[in-house]
Design a protein around this motif. Structure first.
Motif, PDB file in Angstrom:
ATOM      1  N   LEU A 257       0.821  -1.208   0.000  1.00 22.97           N
ATOM      2  CA  LEU A 257       0.000   0.000   0.000  1.00 22.97           C
ATOM      3  C   LEU A 257       0.852   1.255   0.000  1.00 22.97           C
ATOM      4  O   LEU A 257       0.455   2.287  -0.563  1.00 22.97           O
ATOM      5  N   THR A 258       2.029   1.183   0.616  1.00 25.52           N
ATOM      6  CA  THR A 258       2.949   2.323   0.558  1.00 25.52           C
ATOM      7  C   THR A 258       3.365   2.608  -0.875  1.00 25.52           C
ATOM      8  O   THR A 258       3.348   3.759  -1.327  1.00 25.52           O
ATOM      9  N   HIS A 259       3.737   1.563  -1.600  1.00 26.54           N
ATOM     10  CA  HIS A 259       4.108   1.742  -3.008  1.00 26.54           C
ATOM     11  C   HIS A 259       2.918   2.279  -3.802  1.00 26.54           C
ATOM     12  O   HIS A 259       3.079   3.193  -4.625  1.00 26.54           O
ATOM     13  N   GLN A 260       1.749   1.735  -3.550  1.00 24.72           N
ATOM     14  CA  GLN A 260       0.571   2.176  -4.296  1.00 24.72           C
ATOM     15  C   GLN A 260       0.269   3.651  -4.039  1.00 24.72           C
ATOM     16  O   GLN A 260      -0.062   4.397  -4.972  1.00 24.72           O
ATOM     17  N   CYS A 261       0.370   4.085  -2.797  1.00 27.75           N
ATOM     18  CA  CYS A 261       0.169   5.507  -2.484  1.00 27.75           C
ATOM     19  C   CYS A 261       1.184   6.380  -3.224  1.00 27.75           C
ATOM     20  O   CYS A 261       0.852   7.462  -3.724  1.00 27.75           O
ATOM     21  N   LEU A 262       2.411   5.903  -3.309  1.00 28.46           N
ATOM     22  CA  LEU A 262       3.446   6.649  -4.011  1.00 28.46           C
ATOM     23  C   LEU A 262       3.134   6.736  -5.505  1.00 28.46           C
ATOM     24  O   LEU A 262       3.380   7.769  -6.139  1.00 28.46           O
ATOM     25  N   TRP A 263       2.584   5.669  -6.084  1.00 27.61           N
ATOM     26  CA  TRP A 263       2.203   5.728  -7.496  1.00 27.61           C
ATOM     27  C   TRP A 263       1.189   6.847  -7.735  1.00 27.61           C
ATOM     28  O   TRP A 263       1.221   7.502  -8.774  1.00 27.61           O
ATOM     29  N   GLY A 264       0.304   7.054  -6.765  1.00 31.10           N
ATOM     30  CA  GLY A 264      -0.653   8.134  -6.897  1.00 31.10           C
ATOM     31  C   GLY A 264       0.035   9.488  -6.970  1.00 31.10           C
ATOM     32  O   GLY A 264      -0.352  10.360  -7.761  1.00 31.10           O
ATOM     33  N   GLU A 265       1.063   9.664  -6.160  1.00 30.19           N
ATOM     34  CA  GLU A 265       1.825  10.913  -6.192  1.00 30.19           C
ATOM     35  C   GLU A 265       2.552  11.073  -7.523  1.00 30.19           C
ATOM     36  O   GLU A 265       2.583  12.166  -8.100  1.00 30.19           O
ATOM     37  N   ILE A 266       3.136   9.974  -8.014  1.00 29.80           N
ATOM     38  CA  ILE A 266       3.852  10.024  -9.291  1.00 29.80           C
ATOM     39  C   ILE A 266       2.878  10.304 -10.436  1.00 29.80           C
ATOM     40  O   ILE A 266       3.163  11.098 -11.333  1.00 29.80           O
ATOM     41  N   ALA A 267       1.716   9.663 -10.401  1.00 34.51           N
ATOM     42  CA  ALA A 267       0.716   9.858 -11.452  1.00 34.51           C
ATOM     43  C   ALA A 267       0.240  11.313 -11.504  1.00 34.51           C
ATOM     44  O   ALA A 267      -0.088  11.821 -12.578  1.00 34.51           O
ATOM     45  N   GLY A 268       0.187  11.976 -10.357  1.00 34.18           N
ATOM     46  CA  GLY A 268      -0.268  13.353 -10.307  1.00 34.18           C
ATOM     47  C   GLY A 268       0.838  14.378 -10.436  1.00 34.18           C
ATOM     48  O   GLY A 268       0.572  15.588 -10.391  1.00 34.18           O
ATOM     49  N   GLY A 269       2.078  13.928 -10.616  1.00 30.86           N
ATOM     50  CA  GLY A 269       3.213  14.840 -10.705  1.00 30.86           C
ATOM     51  C   GLY A 269       3.485  15.308 -12.117  1.00 30.86           C
ATOM     52  O   GLY A 269       2.794  14.934 -13.070  1.00 30.86           O
ATOM     53  N   GLU A 270       4.522  16.106 -12.263  1.00 31.39           N
ATOM     54  CA  GLU A 270       4.880  16.666 -13.561  1.00 31.39           C
ATOM     55  C   GLU A 270       5.947  15.851 -14.285  1.00 31.39           C
ATOM     56  O   GLU A 270       6.050  15.927 -15.512  1.00 31.39           O
ATOM     57  N   ALA A 271       6.747  15.091 -13.535  1.00 32.48           N
ATOM     58  CA  ALA A 271       7.831  14.331 -14.157  1.00 32.48           C
ATOM     59  C   ALA A 271       7.275  13.165 -14.969  1.00 32.48           C
ATOM     60  O   ALA A 271       6.254  12.567 -14.613  1.00 32.48           O
ATOM     61  N   GLU A 272       7.960  12.831 -16.065  1.00 34.95           N
ATOM     62  CA  GLU A 272       7.525  11.730 -16.923  1.00 34.95           C
ATOM     63  C   GLU A 272       7.658  10.378 -16.236  1.00 34.95           C
ATOM     64  O   GLU A 272       6.958   9.427 -16.583  1.00 34.95           O
ATOM     65  N   ALA A 273       8.569  10.295 -15.274  1.00 34.37           N
ATOM     66  CA  ALA A 273       8.814   9.041 -14.561  1.00 34.37           C
ATOM     67  C   ALA A 273       9.491   9.381 -13.242  1.00 34.37           C
ATOM     68  O   ALA A 273       9.890  10.530 -12.999  1.00 34.37           O
ATOM     69  N   ALA A 274       9.630   8.391 -12.366  1.00 34.78           N
ATOM     70  CA  ALA A 274      10.284   8.605 -11.079  1.00 34.78           C
ATOM     71  C   ALA A 274      11.002   7.331 -10.662  1.00 34.78           C
ATOM     72  O   ALA A 274      10.618   6.215 -11.048  1.00 34.78           O
ATOM     73  N   ILE A 275      12.060   7.512  -9.877  1.00 37.97           N
ATOM     74  CA  ILE A 275      12.817   6.390  -9.316  1.00 37.97           C
ATOM     75  C   ILE A 275      12.311   6.116  -7.906  1.00 37.97           C
ATOM     76  O   ILE A 275      12.154   7.038  -7.102  1.00 37.97           O
ATOM     77  N   VAL A 276      12.048   4.851  -7.622  1.00 38.04           N
ATOM     78  CA  VAL A 276      11.566   4.425  -6.304  1.00 38.04           C
ATOM     79  C   VAL A 276      12.626   3.538  -5.671  1.00 38.04           C
ATOM     80  O   VAL A 276      13.054   2.544  -6.270  1.00 38.04           O
ATOM     81  N   LEU A 277      13.062   3.893  -4.472  1.00 35.83           N
ATOM     82  CA  LEU A 277      14.031   3.098  -3.717  1.00 35.83           C
ATOM     83  C   LEU A 277      13.459   2.762  -2.355  1.00 35.83           C
ATOM     84  O   LEU A 277      12.802   3.588  -1.727  1.00 35.83           O
ATOM     85  N   GLU A 278      13.733   1.561  -1.890  1.00 35.09           N
ATOM     86  CA  GLU A 278      13.481   1.222  -0.494  1.00 35.09           C
ATOM     87  C   GLU A 278      14.752   1.502   0.289  1.00 35.09           C
ATOM     88  O   GLU A 278      15.851   1.567  -0.283  1.00 35.09           O
TER      89      GLU A 278
END
Length: 265
Positions: free
Chosen positions: A70-91
């Motif tokens: 769910l943490t990753h999924q919440c972050l996808w929501g932030e990425i989907a609503g952002g301006e960048a074409e893509a984002a890097i996710v690290l644990e």
């Protein structure tokens, strides 16, 4: 330069200090993402948000899996609503190769778009699972400094380091409002066949990210060991068998190769 998000539990500031120092040392800006903590969450609330479905028995999830997913999924929501074409996710148990900064400066979003990829896996995991150390891939050519790009042709689990495009994040959230399976199976599990089918993911080798479980352990590993290591049901065994047969056929036709993974560090 793509945004870099670091997922971190509030009770693990030691991990944040360590990976923050690595990123700062490479001159890379980053931001912390507060991880959902299963120890501080209501189990029923987690289960409702995570969802249940026909795959739940085949790909069971502990409360820790649910919180992580769910943490990753919440972050996808932030990425989907952002301006960048893509984002890097690290644990926060990621270790970075010296060449990570050069790779992060590449046009990864463009590379992924040209190859029809919604996600790009960046990690190497040094554990015993052969599927993670020798995944099947379709070679697509070099990327940077001897790093090869591959289309994922088998399950390649783990979410310690990956790139996801804004468009892919939006499609994942629209198509699957409830994950129903642990996030690594959701993104990179051919057998589960959920996000994997939408994303057509790729991976890099040598990998610029090391999933350093040997140093940091796993926050959810003990929970999995305690309650989820029983025999797989017949449906899961049948599903796995079919995928193995498909992969053997691809290898025989030269459609894919077995890739020996290495850490670029």
């Amino acid at each position: 330069m793509l945004p870099i998000h670091v997922i971190n539990l509030a009770r693990r500031p030691d991990r944040l200090v360590r990976i923050g120092a690595e990123l700062d040392g490479l001159g890379l800006p980053w931001q912390r993402v507060e991880a959902i903590d299963s120890a501080e969450s209501d189990p029923a609330t987690l289960a409702r948000a995570f969802g249940a479905g026909p795959l739940a028995r085949m790909f069971p999830a502990t409360l820790g899996d649910m919180a992580c997913s769910l943490t990753h999924q919440c972050l996808w929501g932030e990425i989907a609503g952002g301006e960048a074409e893509a984002a890097i996710v690290l644990e926060d148990d990621a270790r970075l190769a010296a060449g990570f900064a050069a790779l992060a400066a590449c046009d990864l979003a463009g590379l992924m778009e040209r190859n029809g990829m919604g996600a790009l896996k960046l990690e190497f995991w040094p554990g015993p699972q052969r599927s993670r150390r020798f995944p099947l891939g379709e070679a697509l050519g070099p990327v940077e400094s001897g790093t090869g790009l591959f289309r994922m042709r088998s399950s390649f689990l783990g979410t310690c380091g990956y790139v996801v495009t804004r468009e892919a994040a939006e499609r994942l959230l629209t198509r699957y409002p409830r994950l129903g399976v642990p996030v690594d199976h959701f993104l990179f599990g051919a057998e589960a066949g959920r996000g994997y089918r939408l994303l057509r993911p790729g991976f890099l080798n040598p990998a610029p990210v090391l999933h350093d479980v040997e140093t940091f352990g796993s926050d959810i590993g003990a929970e999995r060991e305690a309650g989820m290591n029983g025999p797989r049901g017949w449906r899961r065994r049948l599903r796995d068998h079919r995928h193995r047969k498909r992969q053997e056929a691809e290898l025989g036709r030269g459609k894919s190769v077995r890739v020996e993974m290495h850490f670029a560090g």
